[in-house]
Design a protein around this motif. Structure first.
Motif, PDB file in Angstrom:
ATOM      1  N   VAL A  27       0.727  -1.176   0.146  1.00  0.00           N
ATOM      2  CA  VAL A  27       0.275  -0.305  -0.148  1.00  0.00           C
ATOM      3  C   VAL A  27       0.992   0.983  -0.266  1.00  0.00           C
ATOM      4  O   VAL A  27       0.810   2.329  -0.363  1.00  0.00           O
ATOM      5  N   ASN A  28       2.000   1.229   0.267  1.00  0.00           N
ATOM      6  CA  ASN A  28       2.731   2.396   1.155  1.00  0.00           C
ATOM      7  C   ASN A  28       3.550   2.784  -0.612  1.00  0.00           C
ATOM      8  O   ASN A  28       3.555   3.702  -0.977  1.00  0.00           O
ATOM      9  N   LEU A  59       1.865   2.008  -3.587  1.00  0.00           N
ATOM     10  CA  LEU A  59       0.779   2.714  -3.891  1.00  0.00           C
ATOM     11  C   LEU A  59       0.593   4.428  -4.173  1.00  0.00           C
ATOM     12  O   LEU A  59       0.339   4.713  -4.319  1.00  0.00           O
ATOM     13  N   ILE A  60       1.094   4.241  -2.933  1.00  0.00           N
ATOM     14  CA  ILE A  60       0.603   5.663  -2.509  1.00  0.00           C
ATOM     15  C   ILE A  60       1.807   6.630  -3.017  1.00  0.00           C
ATOM     16  O   ILE A  60       1.273   7.397  -3.579  1.00  0.00           O
ATOM     17  N   ILE A  85       0.992   6.840  -6.520  1.00  0.00           N
ATOM     18  CA  ILE A  85       0.538   7.877  -6.981  1.00  0.00           C
ATOM     19  C   ILE A  85       0.208   8.775  -7.236  1.00  0.00           C
ATOM     20  O   ILE A  85       0.004  10.293  -8.043  1.00  0.00           O
ATOM     21  N   ASP A  93       3.500  15.859  -6.908  1.00  0.00           N
ATOM     22  CA  ASP A  93       2.254  16.104  -5.513  1.00  0.00           C
ATOM     23  C   ASP A  93       3.039  15.282  -3.657  1.00  0.00           C
ATOM     24  O   ASP A  93       3.428  14.613  -3.601  1.00  0.00           O
ATOM     25  N   ILE A 144       1.815  15.479  -1.641  1.00  0.00           N
ATOM     26  CA  ILE A 144       0.594  15.217  -0.223  1.00  0.00           C
ATOM     27  C   ILE A 144       0.937  13.781   0.116  1.00  0.00           C
ATOM     28  O   ILE A 144       0.980  13.007   1.025  1.00  0.00           O
ATOM     29  N   PRO A 145       0.944  13.223  -0.639  1.00  0.00           N
ATOM     30  CA  PRO A 145       1.178  11.380  -0.489  1.00  0.00           C
ATOM     31  C   PRO A 145       2.478  11.319  -0.105  1.00  0.00           C
ATOM     32  O   PRO A 145       2.390  10.355   0.683  1.00  0.00           O
ATOM     33  N   LEU A 154       1.739  11.278   3.301  1.00  0.00           N
ATOM     34  CA  LEU A 154       0.839   9.655   3.449  1.00  0.00           C
ATOM     35  C   LEU A 154       1.635   8.815   4.078  1.00  0.00           C
ATOM     36  O   LEU A 154       1.633   8.069   4.485  1.00  0.00           O
ATOM     37  N   THR A 196       3.046   8.852   7.121  1.00  0.00           N
ATOM     38  CA  THR A 196       2.474   8.683   9.130  1.00  0.00           C
ATOM     39  C   THR A 196       2.488   7.530   8.671  1.00  0.00           C
ATOM     40  O   THR A 196       2.457   6.148   9.092  1.00  0.00           O
ATOM     41  N   SER A 197       2.273   5.997   6.848  1.00  0.00           N
ATOM     42  CA  SER A 197       1.593   4.560   6.768  1.00  0.00           C
ATOM     43  C   SER A 197       2.911   3.966   7.268  1.00  0.00           C
ATOM     44  O   SER A 197       2.590   3.115   7.834  1.00  0.00           O
ATOM     45  N   ILE A 238       2.756   3.965  10.744  1.00  0.00           N
ATOM     46  CA  ILE A 238       2.198   2.834  11.296  1.00  0.00           C
ATOM     47  C   ILE A 238       2.683   1.603  11.486  1.00  0.00           C
ATOM     48  O   ILE A 238       2.281   0.116  12.311  1.00  0.00           O
TER      49      ILE A 238
END
Lengths: 642, 181, 116, 323
Positions: free
Chosen positions: C40-41, C43-44, C47, C71, C73-74, C77, C80-81, C84
């Motif tokens: 998922v990281n 993927l973020i 994007i 961009d 912002i990702p 994110l 943070t991901s 986590i």
């Protein structure tokens, strides 16, 4: 600097106070009193902030949009993180804050025997802060962060008493499937961000309904599965059963009363706001079907349980099934009934878990086959438990009945309006589940509180006042919300139901007026006038008045008839006059309870029960497999339907 | 104001509780015969009750064997107060043919005050019916006596003539000769 | 080029889930979890990529319409991901150690006291 | 003044007419007739019609023994709550077609109110602590679950049929059902309602726990089941509740399916209703009692959840498709 005490700041205060409390509790270190003061003050402050918000949000219908760091949206794009409090989030926030407050009061006396309790309070306050943050936040990624906080806190608290039977195993399973759910939420959020280039909830709900494409639909499926792992709906319900069985009672109150509600909140936000797809018959079918299945499966599993807390855990999923069925109807009455039942469920399920905790603390076990006759040693806990048991099984004056009654009206009305026979089956399953709930609570009361007192529990004492006080709060709330049905629906559930149907106001209040119509053009959500009329009539006060007058009349008749009870006199006692009749034998303690009740029902359904027993194998991999299969099915279904 | 109504209805709806303390079942089937359509004791309101708590009249049959004596007495003691004790057949009165056996504790009247004794080795159903109807009359007197006893604080009802210490079955010696008169 | 990233991240997620579901060793389940998280990281991050854009770092004066950024912002994110993901792995390993201690085995087929 | 008068009338409703006294007399008479019919079926003379009255007053006079192991308060409070709730249900059921208390309760409320007397018996038995009571309450609970499904299907089909006719598609309130039947004939005459009526008549013996379905109070097997430890006045009150329940359920059947035959005068209606209830009890409770043997608990459950439920389902499906 805007006035710091104006109510617009209260949403942030209610979250920050809890996280601040979590920090201060660690600093308090060794001194117990200081730690308790910090915890109670944090929880009360948070509750007070939310209660203060009732006036503006619920009654005046205002939606508070609060931009963190005062970063107003620039050029139509929301840059900062926002908190958005409308009637729906405030309803859930109040519910959660009350449950957290009572559970905190309870855990002060409940955790007095455990060591390193300061970590307990830190995790407790983190969990409650995370949940209230999730409910009030207006930003999708912020919701994901809050979901992570509450999952970690809940997992750590489940394994808090790692000597307890199966606590570590329950925490591990909860963590594994919880993280699968969180990964799905994160992936879903990101795919939405890829389409809409924004994370703000209002902007997303303005952007997405216009252009559905495969990646938004897959994002919908991912988010739906993510939030249903948090709500422990059918494919994920064994997690809840294991987690409740092992967690301390005050945490079970939070898991069953609060975390499941945050999952339901997520699903409602997702389906009604983000994708606004609930008007489709197929989407309603999905939610109602899942709700009915989880209702019936979990109540039959509960009947077969031998452990008090596992039985309560399965019941909380079955009640969540009620809430989901009602909210999935997409009618104003349905949502109002579902939210009312969610509130009642938090109250009576909290009361029952606290009673289970009291029994566990005094007797050391919650096994239904070993306990019995505790009502003679713990009378107050028995009365409080009975109030909770009557509420959950829907006996008229209590609150369970009021909300179940509205759920039946809603499902049957929906069945009649839409002519679809599926909702009729939902009503029938709901009514049958209610009787099975009553049966399992008769089983619990017979095998724990009544019947004969075993030898080893002869000197069990009543729980200290602190725990009874907490249970008392829940009991009083159960009775009050049951009796004053009109007040509760008028001031709490109907504004929330109106908020669910008024997405336009939700968007405009966040991003400036007219934004929704500008972006969405044709299918901008218009404010539909919402109607709550019901086909049935029910006034609890009237019924209660009748019952009291009749009780008076009949007690008179009974007393008239020389109702002379013979107190034990020594001679007769020796003769065995006051022993239980055993066919003449000396009365040997023989408790009928736990497994040997309801043989008739279990015998007829024995194939079903043995199949369900094997299905819940307890292996982590099976639960993960169910999660992945559910994800695949959800994706397939969404792609076909939307 | 209900006092005489209650006393009248005490006689009108006597419920039986049957205890078989080792009987050869001759008297048992006779008692049940009383409830069959031919004799129909239900005309007078008789009904077989399942538990001693529901009973007014305790019907004892059988020679009170050593094992069943303490159990019979415990069951009788569990019957609520205005009660009569009726024995059917001569076994509970005298031990009948089994008298003198080591395990027969025969006359019930040694332990409990027997109100009506229906004699005969299997008494006829008419005889049992007559005994039971007499018992309902005695029930009324007993109720009055019980009310007086309660009024002046006397807890338990009339005593049996020859009060005997009840030999509990467990500690009765196997030979049992000293118990034998 | 960017399509390859999406395929890789999808493959990583599916591999992670496959590992959780089929492997009966608790440590392998934890590994599966973190693999799904890394997927998922990836993927973020992929994007947020704009072809030809530079890192979104600039001094106040230099900002002119021609500068083209990736961009930002990702990227935030993803940070943070990742954090986590690290916490998840840390907590699950702590639990696995405790499980080994109290159950004596790591085989998830044995760790099933709560069932039925 | 009006308030005092209306509260007196209200009290009159509760204590005299459809309330305590009327139920007491009606219940006792119906049970007396029931026992007499069963005796006559067995060619016996049988007890006098007033036998239940004699039983009740005898029990009021007897001593009440509270076992040492029992929980005293629940043991004594349970029968009283059960009787009070039973009479309250009787107040909500309209006398043939004239509702006594308008708009206070509807079908689903009645469905749940019927649980309270049964629960009173269950908690009374479990408070007494006797193992016989434990087995008895387990069987009683299974009987309640068994009777719940047919009752649910019947009530939903009645609500749907009356709803269709009244245009709202759904009508749960008893007073509206009574008004509908008074307007255009009793529901029994509609084709789709006949299976529901039959199912209701089959459910009545099960719900009241009469002979073929009284596994819960089997005197022979488990010594009066839940009432094993009761004696004296509480036992009398339980027997009274049982009697009133027979009357209430047959009155509910009359209110739901034979609403059209009311004359409007409340007292006359009450007598007609009582007469019909006696006839129904004779046919569907006494005859069934005289000719059948007691069912085992799982046969009872299977019977209700398969046979009677399919009959009720037929009428629900018919009502659903607007017949």
């Amino acid at each position: 600097m805007t006035n710091l005490l104006s109510y617009t700041h209260f949403p942030v205060y209610s979250i920050m106070v809890l996280f601040l409390g979590a920090f201060l509790v660690v600093i308090a270190g060794k001194s117990k009193a200081l730690r308790h003061i910090f915890a109670i003050c944090a929880v009360t402050a948070s509750l007070a902030c939310l209660i203060a918000l009732i006036k503006p949000v619920m009654i005046d219908g205002e939606v508070i949009a609060y931009w963190m760091g005062a970063r107003e949206p620039a050029g139509g794009y929301a840059i900062g993180i926002a908190l958005e409090v409308d009637a729906l989030s405030l309803f859930f926030g109040l519910l959660i804050a009350t449950a957290v407050f009572v559970s905190c009061c309870y855990s002060i006396t409940y955790m007095r025997f455990d060591e390193n309790v300061s970590q307990y309070y830190t995790l407790f306050l983190m969990l409650s802060g995370g949940v209230i943050g999730l409910v009030l936040s207006g930003d999708l990624f912020n919701m994901f962060i809050m979901v992570e906080i509450l999952t970690f806190a809940a997992v750590a608290l489940t394994a808090f008493r790692n000597k307890a039977h199966g606590a570590l195993e329950a925490a591990f399973k909860y963590l594994v499937v919880g993280c699968i759910g969180s990964t799905c939420i994160l992936a879903g959020t990101i795919m939405l961000y890829a389409q809409a280039r924004t994370l703000n909830f209002a902007q997303l709900s303005a952007f997405i309904p216009g252009n559905f494409n495969t990646s938004t639909i897959i994002a919908f499926a991912l988010l739906y599965i993510g939030f249903s792992t948090k709500a422990f709906i059918v494919p994920f319900h064994p997690l809840a059963a294991d987690a409740h069985g092992a967690a301390p009672a005050s945490i079970s109150v939070l898991i069953s009363g609060v975390l499941t509600k945050s999952g339901i909140y997520g699903i409602i936000r997702l389906t009604y706001f983000l994708f606004q797809s609930m008007a489709l018959g197929k989407m309603q079918f999905l939610l109602v079907f899942i709700g009915s299945v989880s209702m019936f499966v979990c109540v039959t599993m509960a009947l077969a349980q031998h452990d008090f807390k596992r039985l309560l855990a399965f019941h909380s999923i079955s009640q969540i099934g009620y809430v989901l069925t009602a909210c999935g109807l997409c009618t104003a009455l349905g949502i109002s009934a579902g939210l009312y039942h969610a509130m009642n469920h938090t109250l009576f399920k909290g009361l029952l878990f606290l009673a289970a905790g009291a029994v566990l603390q005094q007797t050391g076990t919650t096994d239904l086959n070993k306990l019995g006759g505790l009502s003679k040693r713990m009378p107050h806990t028995t009365v409080l438990f009975l109030i909770g048991a009557f509420s959950i099984s829907g006996i008229p004056p209590f609150n369970g009945f009021a909300s179940k009654w509205m759920v039946y009206q809603a499902t049957y009305q929906k069945a009649v309006e839409s002519g679809n026979i599926g909702f009729l089956f939902a009503t029938i399953i709901a009514l049958i589940t209610s009787v099975l709930t009553l049966a399992s609570f008769v089983k619990v009361s017979q095998s724990v509180f009544f019947g004969q007192l075993p030898e080893e529990y002869k000197d069990v004492k009543e729980v200290p006042f602190g725990m009874r006080f907490a249970m008392g709060i829940f009991a009083v709330l159960c009775i009050v919300t049951g009796l004053f049905r009109e007040l509760v629906t008028h001031y709490l559930t109907e504004p929330a139901a109106r908020a669910v149907f008024d997405v336009g106001k939700y968007i405009n209040s966040m991003l400036g007026d007219g934004y929704a119509s500008a972006v969405m053009g044709a299918n901008a959500p218009v404010r539909t006038e919402v109607v709550f009329d019901m086909a049935g009539t029910w006034q609890p006060i009237h019924w209660l008045l009748l019952l009291c007058i009749l009780l008076l009349a009949i007690t008179l008749v009974a007393l008239l008839g020389r109702y002379d009870t013979v107190s034990e006199n020594k001679a007769a006692l020796a003769e065995g006059k006051f022993d239980i009749f055993f066919g003449g034998e000396k009365s040997v303690p023989s408790q009928v309870g736990g497994g040997d009740l309801f043989w008739g029902f279990k015998h007829n359904w024995r194939h079903y029960f043995s199949f369900m027993h094997d299905l819940h194998s307890g292996i982590v991999n099976d639960y993960a497999l169910w999660a992945v299969v559910a994800l695949a099915l959800a994706m397939l279904y969404m792609l076909i339907v939307l | 104001m209900f006092k005489n109504l209650i006393t009248e209805s005490t006689a009108k709806s006597p419920w039986l509780f049957h205890i078989n303390s080792g009987s050869c079942n001759g008297c048992d089937i006779e008692l049940v015969a009383v409830l069959t359509p031919r004799y129909d004791a239900e005309r007078f309101g008789f009904k077989l009750a399942g538990s001693p708590r529901h009973a007014d009249i305790v019907v004892v049959s059988g020679p009170l064997t050593q094992q069943s004596l303490p159990r019979t007495l415990r069951a009788i003691s569990q019957v609520p107060e205005p009660r009569c004790i009726v024995t059917i057949g001569s076994c509970p009165q005298s031990g009948n043919v089994f008298k003198g056996s080591y395990s027969v504790m025969a006359p019930l009247s040694k332990y409990v005050h027997v109100d009506v004794a229906v004699a005969g080795c299997t008494p006829k159903p008419e005889a049992i019916m007559d005994g039971l109807v007499q018992a309902t009359e005695i029930l009324k007197e007993k109720r009055k006596a019980w009310l007086e006893a309660k009024k002046n604080g006397l807890k338990d009802g009339p005593k049996a003539e020859t009060e005997q210490e009840v030999p509990a079955a467990e500690d009765v010696p196997a030979s049992g000769e000293e118990v034998q008169q | 080029m960017i399509l390859f990233n999406y395929i890789a991240s999808f493959f990583l997620i599916v591999l992670g889930f496959y590992c959780i579901v089929t492997k009966y060793n608790a440590v392998k389940t934890v590994i599966g979890l973190s693999i799904a998280d890394y997927g998922v990281n990836l993927l973020i991050i992929s994007i947020g990529f704009n072809p030809g854009g530079t890192a979104p770092i600039y001094t106040w004066g230099e900002l002119n319409p021609s500068s083209f950024f990736v961009d930002p912002i990702p990227q935030a994110l993803t940070l943070t991901s990742i954090v986590i993901g690290a916490c998840t792995t840390a907590m699950s390993l702590a639990l696995v150690i405790k499980l080994k201690e109290s159950y004596g085995t790591l085989d998830t087929r044995e760790i099933r006291r709560l069932n039925g | 003044m009006a308030i005092v008068y209306s509260s007196l009338v209200y009290l009159g409703y509760i204590l005299i007419f459809p309330g305590f006294l009327f139920c007491f007399v009606a219940g006792m008479l119906i049970t007396g007739i029931d026992r007499k019919i069963v005796a006559k079926m067995q060619k016996r003379v049988g007890p006098p019609i007033l036998q239940p009255m004699y039983d009740f007053f005898k029990l009021m006079g007897k001593e009440t023994i509270i076992p040492a192991a029992a929980n005293k308060t629940v043991f004594l409070a349970a029968p009283i709550v059960g009787l009070a709730a039973m009479v309250v249900i009787q107040l909500f059921i309209p006398v043939i077609s004239t509702p006594i208390l308008y708009g206070t309760a509807d079908l689903i409320v009645i469905l749940y109110l019927l649980l309270i007397p049964a629960l009173a018996e269950i908690y009374g038995g479990s408070a007494s602590g006797s193992p016989y009571a434990g087995v008895g309450l387990s069987r009683e609970m299974v009987t309640i679950i068994a009777c719940e499904l047919p009752l649910v299907l019947i009530f939903l089909s009645v609500a749907k049929t009356v709803g269709n006719a009244m245009g709202t598609g759904l009508c749960f309130s008893l007073s509206d059902i009574a008004a509908y039947q008074a307007a255009n004939g009793s529901l029994m005459l509609k084709a789709s309602m006949i299976p529901a009526a039959i199912a209701m008549l089959l459910v009545i013996p099960g719900e009241t726990g009469n002979h073929p379905f009284d596994a819960a109070e089997a005197e022979t097997e488990i010594c009066e089941g839940m009432l094993a430890e009761y004696s004296g006045a509480p036992l009398g009150i339980y027997k009274l509740t049982h009697a009133i329940k027979t009357f209430t359920l047959t009155a509910l059947f009359v209110a739901l399916f034979l609403g059209g035959i009311g004359t409007g005068i409340v007292l006359l209606d009450a007598l007609i209703e009582f007469a019909i209830c006696v006839v129904l009890t004779i046919i569907f409770i006494s005859l069934v009692h005289a000719v059948t043997a007691r069912l085992k608990i799982e046969q009872l459950f299977k019977y209700y959840w398969t046979a009677v439920s399919t009959i009720a389902l037929i009428s629900l499906v018919l009502a659903w498709f607007g017949m």
